[in-house]
Design an enzyme around this catalytic site. Structure first.
Site: not given
Ligand code: NAD
Length: 418
Positions: A106
């Protein structure tokens, strides 16, 4: 405060919790609790006004016993060595849980991307890619998108690497745009696996997903796609949130309209399709059938867990529960379907992208989604089988037991190297 919970210690605790349920000696288990290496680098980047700004960036390579290190790159002010290390460890056990041939890595840059122009972000990304160049490669370590990064950043990393290496190696990163060697279905993959795990979970518990209410915390890539696909399954998504706050409609929200609003305005605030606004805490403790945390780690602490009313949690985010919250929900018999399975769709389709890149042959969207469904539902079945066959206290511990044994077997079969 939940934010003070060190995610790296949470990971180590999760491994300790599984120790009783695996046939792995304490010394070998201890090895699996520490990263192989963590790169910390300072990027010096010229800003649009000619000044130079410094950025702290990391890449953790946690364990490579099962294949090249694999994991996303995050741009966020909260990025730290502990966070990146924890996330890289979770990747090890996630790839093992769904049995794809990768280790875990990561990376992250400590910054808030909204404060920088597109050209500044490009220079920051290319600077990071230059630092990463000796460590990455399609057989070494393969970055991917995470919070606040996407196809654009992956294309920049790929281009920087290929230019410096004087080669063509699209498999050096995944999550690229289609024209740059990306895969059909990658953007939706994480949300799709969340939906698949929720669907299997409802089926396993003999509950009706099409009559279920759902709340989603975090309406980014993972959360918004999960919401849309669950709505397609007939579920009623009644509340969603982002960092600007939460919106709710007990009759159900139009998840596509909410996403369009967020794309147009940059946040969910002011979404006219909702009847109420809620605080983040109110969303997490709503009386719904399914809660999906899809924002950041430590979103649910012990205090929130005690007030949580949903009986099922499917973790789209990585590490959204503090260890205390995990214990509280375990004691309260709330079913928590763990991140290392539920959000594994992203890395699984990244794996498909890498396979396609190596073969120089593209799959159809239908094939990607079919193969993803096979992998996620098989892993779900293995989880349930292990959970029922042992007295593991939680689904998370059962999933870790499966994953730890896989990593341990690979390490043991390779023999010991000083
Ligand atoms: P992203 O940046 O697209 O979305 C994150 C969202 O969370 C945003 O809309 C942001 O406004 C919101 N957010 C942040 N803090 C917040 C809070 N306190 N309350 C409510 N909403 C809040 O990111 P993503 O890619 O969707 O990733 C989100 C999670 O999923 C992370 O933990 C990431 O590690 C995990 N994840 C993502 C992927 C992927 O392929 N994108 C894969 C596995 C895991």
């Amino acid at each position: 405060m939940a934010n003070e919970v060190n995610p790296f210690e949470s990971l180590q605790e999760q491994i300790d919790d599984a120790a009783t349920y695996v046939d792995v000696g304490p010394d070998r288990l201890e090895r699996l609790k520490h990263p192989q290496r963590v790169l910390e680098t300072t990027l010096a980047v010229e800003m649009d006004d000619g000044s130079v700004e410094l950025f702290t960036a990391f890449r953790s390579q946690f364990n490579g016993d099962r294949g090249p290190y694999k994991g996303g790159v995050r741009y966020h002010p909260q990025v730290s060595r502990e966070e990146v290390t924890a996330l890289s460890g979770w990747m090890v056990f996630k790839c093992a849980a769904v049995d794809i041939p990768y280790g875990g890595g990561k990376g992250g840059i400590k910054l808030n991307p909204v404060n920088y122009s597109a050209s500044e972000l490009e220079r920051i990304t290319r600077s990071f890619a230059t630092e990463l160049r000796p460590f990455i490669g399609e057989d070494r370590d393969i970055p991917a998108p995470d919070v606040n990064t996407g196809q654009r950043e992956m294309n920049w990393i790929k281009d920087t690497y290929e230019t410096l290496e004087n080669t063509t190696e699209p498999g050096v990163v995944t999550g690229k745009a289609l024209e740059s060697g990306g895969s059909e279905g990658r953007v939706e993959a994480t949300g799709r696996s969340v939906m698949l795990v929720a669907r299997e979970a409802f089926d396993y518990l003999d509950r009706d997903l099409s009559a279920a209410t759902v709340a989603v915390q975090g309406y980014g890539n993972a959360g918004s796609v999960a919401a849309k696909l669950l709505e397609d399954q007939g579920a009623n998504v009644v509340a969603v949130s982002d960092s600007s706050g939460a919106v709710c409609d007990p009759d159900g929200l139009d998840t596509r309209a909410a996403k369009d609003h967020k794309i147009e305005t940059g946040s969910l605030a002011g979404f006219s399709g909702a009847s109420e606004e809620l605080s983040n805490r109110e969303l997490l403790t709503m009386d719904v059938d399914l809660l999906i945390p899809a924002a950041l780690e430590n979103a649910i602490d012990g205090d929130i867990a005690r007030d949580l009313q949903a009986n099922m949690v499917v973790e789209a985010a990585n590490g959204p529960l503090t260890p205390e919250a995990d214990d509280v929900l375990g004691d309260r018999d709330v079913y928590v379907f763990p991140d290392i399975l539920a959000n594994a769709g992203g890395v699984t389709v990244s794996y498909f992208e890498w396979v396609q890149n190596r073969q120089r042959f593209s799959w159809s969207l239908e094939r990607v989604n079919d193969e993803l469904e096979t992998i996620i539902t098989s892993a779900f079945d293995e989880l349930v089988e292990r959970y029922e066959a042992t007295d593991a206290p939680t689904l998370r511990t059962a999933m870790y037991a499966v994953a730890i044994e896989r990593v341990h077997r690979s390490a043991t079969e390779a023999g010991f190297w000083p």
